[in-house]
Design an enzyme around this catalytic site. Structure first.
Site, PDB file in Angstrom:
ATOM      1  CD  GLU A  61      -2.857  -0.920  -0.112  1.00 53.54           C
ATOM      2  OE1 GLU A  61      -2.979   0.148  -0.650  1.00 53.54           O
ATOM      3  OE2 GLU A  61      -3.456  -1.969  -0.484  1.00 53.54           O
TER       4      GLU A  61
HETATM    5  C1  LIG Z   1       2.264  -9.557   0.637  1.00 54.05           C
HETATM    6  C2  LIG Z   1       2.017  -8.583  -0.061  1.00 54.05           C
HETATM    7  C3  LIG Z   1       0.810  -8.286  -0.725  1.00 54.05           C
HETATM    8  C4  LIG Z   1       0.575  -7.292  -1.723  1.00 54.05           C
HETATM    9  N1  LIG Z   1      -0.695  -7.197  -2.244  1.00 54.05           N
HETATM   10  C5  LIG Z   1      -0.846  -6.426  -3.320  1.00 54.05           C
HETATM   11  C6  LIG Z   1      -2.171  -6.282  -3.798  1.00 54.05           C
HETATM   12  O1  LIG Z   1      -3.070  -6.924  -3.367  1.00 54.05           O
HETATM   13  N2  LIG Z   1      -2.192  -5.518  -4.994  1.00 54.05           N
HETATM   14  C7  LIG Z   1      -1.169  -4.937  -5.597  1.00 54.05           C
HETATM   15  O2  LIG Z   1      -1.220  -4.023  -6.614  1.00 54.05           O
HETATM   16  N3  LIG Z   1      -0.117  -4.651  -4.818  1.00 54.05           N
HETATM   17  C8  LIG Z   1       0.151  -5.569  -3.869  1.00 54.05           C
HETATM   18  N4  LIG Z   1       1.390  -5.557  -3.386  1.00 54.05           N
HETATM   19  C9  LIG Z   1       2.559  -4.937  -3.890  1.00 54.05           C
HETATM   20  C10 LIG Z   1       3.120  -3.622  -3.047  1.00 54.05           C
HETATM   21  O3  LIG Z   1       2.077  -2.931  -3.114  1.00 54.05           O
HETATM   22  C11 LIG Z   1       4.635  -3.488  -3.666  1.00 54.05           C
HETATM   23  O4  LIG Z   1       5.288  -4.469  -3.250  1.00 54.05           O
HETATM   24  C12 LIG Z   1       5.000  -2.136  -3.008  1.00 54.05           C
HETATM   25  O5  LIG Z   1       4.226  -1.112  -3.735  1.00 54.05           O
HETATM   26  C13 LIG Z   1       6.578  -1.957  -3.501  1.00 54.05           C
HETATM   27  O6  LIG Z   1       6.588  -2.376  -4.800  1.00 54.05           O
HETATM   28  P1  LIG Z   1       8.035  -2.976  -5.335  1.00 54.05           P
HETATM   29  O7  LIG Z   1       7.794  -4.278  -4.456  1.00 54.05           O
HETATM   30  O8  LIG Z   1       8.025  -3.242  -6.762  1.00 54.05           O
HETATM   31  O9  LIG Z   1       9.205  -2.217  -4.576  1.00 54.05           O
HETATM   32  P2  LIG Z   1      10.114  -1.029  -5.190  1.00 54.05           P
HETATM   33  O10 LIG Z   1       9.118  -0.115  -5.653  1.00 54.05           O
HETATM   34  O11 LIG Z   1      11.057  -1.700  -6.276  1.00 54.05           O
HETATM   35  O12 LIG Z   1      10.810  -0.471  -4.044  1.00 54.05           O
HETATM   36  C14 LIG Z   1      11.980  -1.126  -3.376  1.00 54.05           C
HETATM   37  C15 LIG Z   1      12.335  -0.049  -2.457  1.00 54.05           C
HETATM   38  O13 LIG Z   1      12.752   1.305  -3.075  1.00 54.05           O
HETATM   39  C16 LIG Z   1      12.150   2.427  -2.370  1.00 54.05           C
HETATM   40  N5  LIG Z   1      11.574   3.395  -3.721  1.00 54.05           N
HETATM   41  C17 LIG Z   1      11.011   3.182  -4.833  1.00 54.05           C
HETATM   42  N6  LIG Z   1      10.881   4.181  -5.470  1.00 54.05           N
HETATM   43  C18 LIG Z   1      11.464   5.104  -4.912  1.00 54.05           C
HETATM   44  C19 LIG Z   1      11.376   6.464  -4.885  1.00 54.05           C
HETATM   45  N7  LIG Z   1      10.893   6.977  -5.932  1.00 54.05           N
HETATM   46  N8  LIG Z   1      11.966   7.246  -3.870  1.00 54.05           N
HETATM   47  C20 LIG Z   1      12.524   6.712  -2.971  1.00 54.05           C
HETATM   48  N9  LIG Z   1      12.507   5.460  -2.482  1.00 54.05           N
HETATM   49  C21 LIG Z   1      11.756   4.514  -3.619  1.00 54.05           C
HETATM   50  C22 LIG Z   1      11.022   1.672  -2.017  1.00 54.05           C
HETATM   51  O14 LIG Z   1      10.534   2.654  -0.745  1.00 54.05           O
HETATM   52  C23 LIG Z   1      11.448   0.558  -1.287  1.00 54.05           C
HETATM   53  O15 LIG Z   1      12.100   0.573  -0.163  1.00 54.05           O
HETATM   54  C24 LIG Z   1       1.732  -6.602  -2.184  1.00 54.05           C
HETATM   55  C25 LIG Z   1       2.877  -6.704  -1.790  1.00 54.05           C
HETATM   56  C26 LIG Z   1       3.284  -7.864  -0.891  1.00 54.05           C
HETATM   57  C27 LIG Z   1       4.680  -8.155  -0.472  1.00 54.05           C
END
Ligand SMILES: Cc1cc2nc3c(=O)[nH]c(=O)nc-3n(C[C@H](O)[C@H](O)[C@H](O)COP(=O)(O)OP(=O)(O)OC[C@H]3O[C@@H](n4cnc5c(N)ncnc54)[C@H](O)[C@@H]3O)c2cc1C
Length: 612
Positions: free
Chosen positions: A457
């Site tokens: 989220e």
């Molecule tokens: C168990 C689980 C359930 C989930 N359920 C859903 C769901 O039902 N529907 C759905 O759509 N998604 C879902 N998600 C996805 C979740 O919302 C994403 O994992 C989350 O938004 C982060 O995206 P990412 O994993 O690609 O990490 P990334 O976006 O790659 O981020 C990796 C790290 O980099 C940092 N970062 C990235 N961009 C920036 C920036 N511009 N500035 C500073 N820091 C940054 C982040 O804060 C993080 O620490 C779920 C995830 C999990 C693990």
């Protein structure tokens, strides 16, 4: 927990007064309490009893079907049968027209009993709420009503393998399905193709159907996708196709489960990678998932925020309740674990009997920190839910202020409990000593479950950017100023109250510091400087919000103590001591955090990649 919930709802927030508003006129304290009683009972009987099982027996996929423990179906069915999915909905939609704050309070029991299992219902009702707000009447009938009845369940499909935080980079695309695509009774019809990662509740047979709400881009001329979030639209993609009345047609849509994600915790809900439109289940003679657009093209993220904002407050509430579960477990353990001897003037007497560890000041510190974090987190969730009610049912100006305040508080409501109630779980393990590090006690699962909340989220870092980059500066900082005025009103109320004067002075200073740091961070107008320390800002802002709520709660507790009525004295003294803990041990942390923000400290920003 119920005593604290009752105190916060009725004595602190005055929730009963909502029954004077026409929307809630048919309710009373009795109806609110009976909803809480039912929720507490179902949560105990169906959720808490299954919590360990669903952790150990995580979802399985054999290439064809997902298998879940039998207890999952029993839990989600009991929730649906209780009518809680439509708790806040209008009577005309089969709802109970309950205030959101009561709905939130009812859901605290489920989150505490089994946060993973509780997520099915949260997603389903949030999905229906979005459709009721943004979909056409026919879409509402075909999709939202079955969701509210528990016949269908919902998901939110935003993330993709290559696009998590940066949703503007999604690649899922939706193209008009034939010449007559605009004449479908269920809305403009598209063929949708793409991969959605991390989708909670994405595949199962717990209900007749699954309603996926999917973000995708509609290609422009030459098949190009518009860059950024502006080109994102929102689509309903049912797992099984339905007719205009929401009845299953017997046809499967082209949505395939590519695999399951095997998680650290939160295993009560299945988490999936979904392939849309790859032809695994050809539909109406072709590949491409049938999708119905909701709202106008390009406005998908805006509509999705309806669901995301609700989901964010709920994430914070879930984090709080996991912290709370750990707090209660470690409190019980500390009362019963004999270890060590009391420290007297002459040191310890080895011949004296052992004491329970709750007698040691350091263990009390760990318990008090948990109490301050978790009861504070609960106050925050309920306060935000109460704002939602004011937004929905208040007079114009009051409703607008509530909406604005909610905008500012949402990143805090999501992130503060995710960080500090996770810390509470950490402390709960510590109180258990070595036993806390084993799977024989529940606290390790609470910590694993809670670790998700800083990630999904919108990650912690993204919430921080939202707060400092948008929420506190938008519209000449109107939201920040409104919040500061509310805090100062509490300060003024606390100033004459015996025992709260020092807290009031500390809070007034904290609010000044937050406002000054906001100004200083943005002094150069360069977002790169301002936002380099957004996370310490989020922490400081969050701690100040919690100090404010604790002071407000302490005012109510002091009044109840003076009145001699209401909850028992020990209960109220506990609230005042937790408030004192927050003021003495936690609030002073904000100054070093804010100094980094105000000085635009460049330590992290200037760290060259090759220096690592
Ligand atoms: C168990 C689980 C359930 C989930 N359920 C859903 C769901 O039902 N529907 C759905 O759509 N998604 C879902 N998600 C996805 C979740 O919302 C994403 O994992 C989350 O938004 C982060 O995206 P990412 O994993 O690609 O990490 P990334 O976006 O790659 O981020 C990796 C790290 O980099 C940092 N970062 C990235 N961009 C920036 C920036 N511009 N500035 C500073 N820091 C940054 C982040 O804060 C993080 O620490 C779920 C995830 C999990 C693990």
């Amino acid at each position: 927990m119920r005593n604290t919930l009752n105190f916060l709802m009725y004595q602190w927030l005055g929730v009963e007064s909502l029954t004077r508003r026409s929307r809630y006129a048919e309710h009373s304290r009795e109806t609110f309490d009976s909803v809480l009683d039912i929720a507490e009972r179902i949560a105990r009987e169906r959720y808490a009893s299954a919590n360990r099982l669903v952790d150990v027996e995580e979802p399985q996929f054999d290439g064809k079907r997902v298998t879940l423990p039998e207890a999952t179906l029993k839990a989600v069915s009991a929730y649906a049968e209780s009518g809680l999915l439509a708790a806040g909905q209008d009577f005309e939609h089969g709802g109970m027209q309950l205030p959101y704050v009561v709905e939130m309070a009812a859901n605290t029991f489920f989150a505490m009993a089994s946060v993973g299992l509780s997520a099915y219902a949260m997603l389903t009702s949030a999905n229906a709420n979005l459709l009721l707000a943004h979909a056409t009447p026919r879409q509402r009938r075909a999709f939202a009503l079955p969701l509210l009845q528990g016949r269908f369940m919902g998901t939110m499909c935003l993330s993709e393998p290559q696009a998590g935080s940066s949703l503007g980079d999604i690649l899922t695309r939706a193209s008009p399905d034939g010449e007559d695509f605009e004449s479908d009774p269920l809305g403009p019809r598209y063929r949708l193709r793409g991969n959605k990662m991390w989708i909670s509740g994405g595949e199962h047979e717990l209900a007749e159907n699954i309603v996926h709400l999917v973000l995708a881009k509609i290609p422009g001329p030459g098949g190009k996708l518009a860059p950024g979030v502006k080109g994102i639209s929102l689509f309903i993609v049912p797992r099984l196709l339905v007719d205009a009345e929401g009845r299953l047609t017997g046809q499967r849509n082209d949505v395939a489960l590519a695999g399951l994600n095997h998680k650290l915790g939160y295993r009560g809900i299945v988490n999936t990678l979904l392939n849309f439109g790859e032809g695994s289940f050809p539909v109406r003679d072709g590949a491409g998932a049938i999708a119905y657009r909701v709202g106008n093209p390009g406005q998908g993220l805006q509509a999705m925020f309806h669901m995301m904002n609700e989901a964010r407050i709920n994430v914070g509430m879930g984090a709080t309740m996991l912290g709370y579960a750990g707090y209660l477990a470690s409190l019980d353990y500390a009362r019963n674990r004999p270890q060590g001897r009391a420290m007297g003037l002459a040191g310890k007497d080895a011949a004296a009997p052992q004491v329970s560890i709750i007698q040691h000041a350091d263990v009390k510190r760990m318990l008090l920190a948990q109490k301050a974090y978790c009861e504070g987190g609960l106050a925050l969730a309920l306060y935000c839910a109460r704002l939602v009610d004011t937004k929905r049912s208040g007079e114009t100006e009051e409703a607008q202020d509530a909406a604005l305040l909610l905008e500012v508080l949402t990143p805090v409501a999501k992130s503060w409990p995710s960080e500090w109630c996770l810390e509470a779980n950490n402390l709960a393990i510590q109180v258990h000593g070595g036993y806390g590090y084993t799977r024989d006690f529940a606290v390790e699962q609470y910590w694993r479950d809670n670790r998700l909340n800083m990630i999904h989220e919108g990650t912690h870092g993204i919430q921080a950017l939202d707060l400092l980059g948008r929420k506190v500066v938008a519209d000449r900082s109107r939201g920040l100023l409104l919040w500061a005025a509310r805090v100062m009103a509490t300060v003024d109320e606390a100033r004459p109250v015996d025992g709260l004067q020092q807290h009031a002075a500390a809070l007034a200073q904290a609010v000044d510091e937050v406002q000054a740091a906001t100004r200083d961070a943005w002094a150069s107008g360069n977002p790169e400087d301002a936002l380099a320390n957004a996370t310490p800002y989020l922490q400081a802002f969050g701690h100040t919000v919690l100090a404010w709520l604790w002071l407000d709660v302490a005012i109510s507790a002091t009044a109840a103590l003076a009145g001699g009525a209401g909850p028992a004295e020990d209960f109220l003294r506990g609230k005042l001591q937790a408030a004192q803990y927050f003021y003495r041990h936690e609030l002073p942390k904000i100054s070093p955090w804010l100094a980094l923000v105000a000085g635009c400290d460049a330590t992290c920003k200037e760290m060259a990649e090759q220096w690592f």
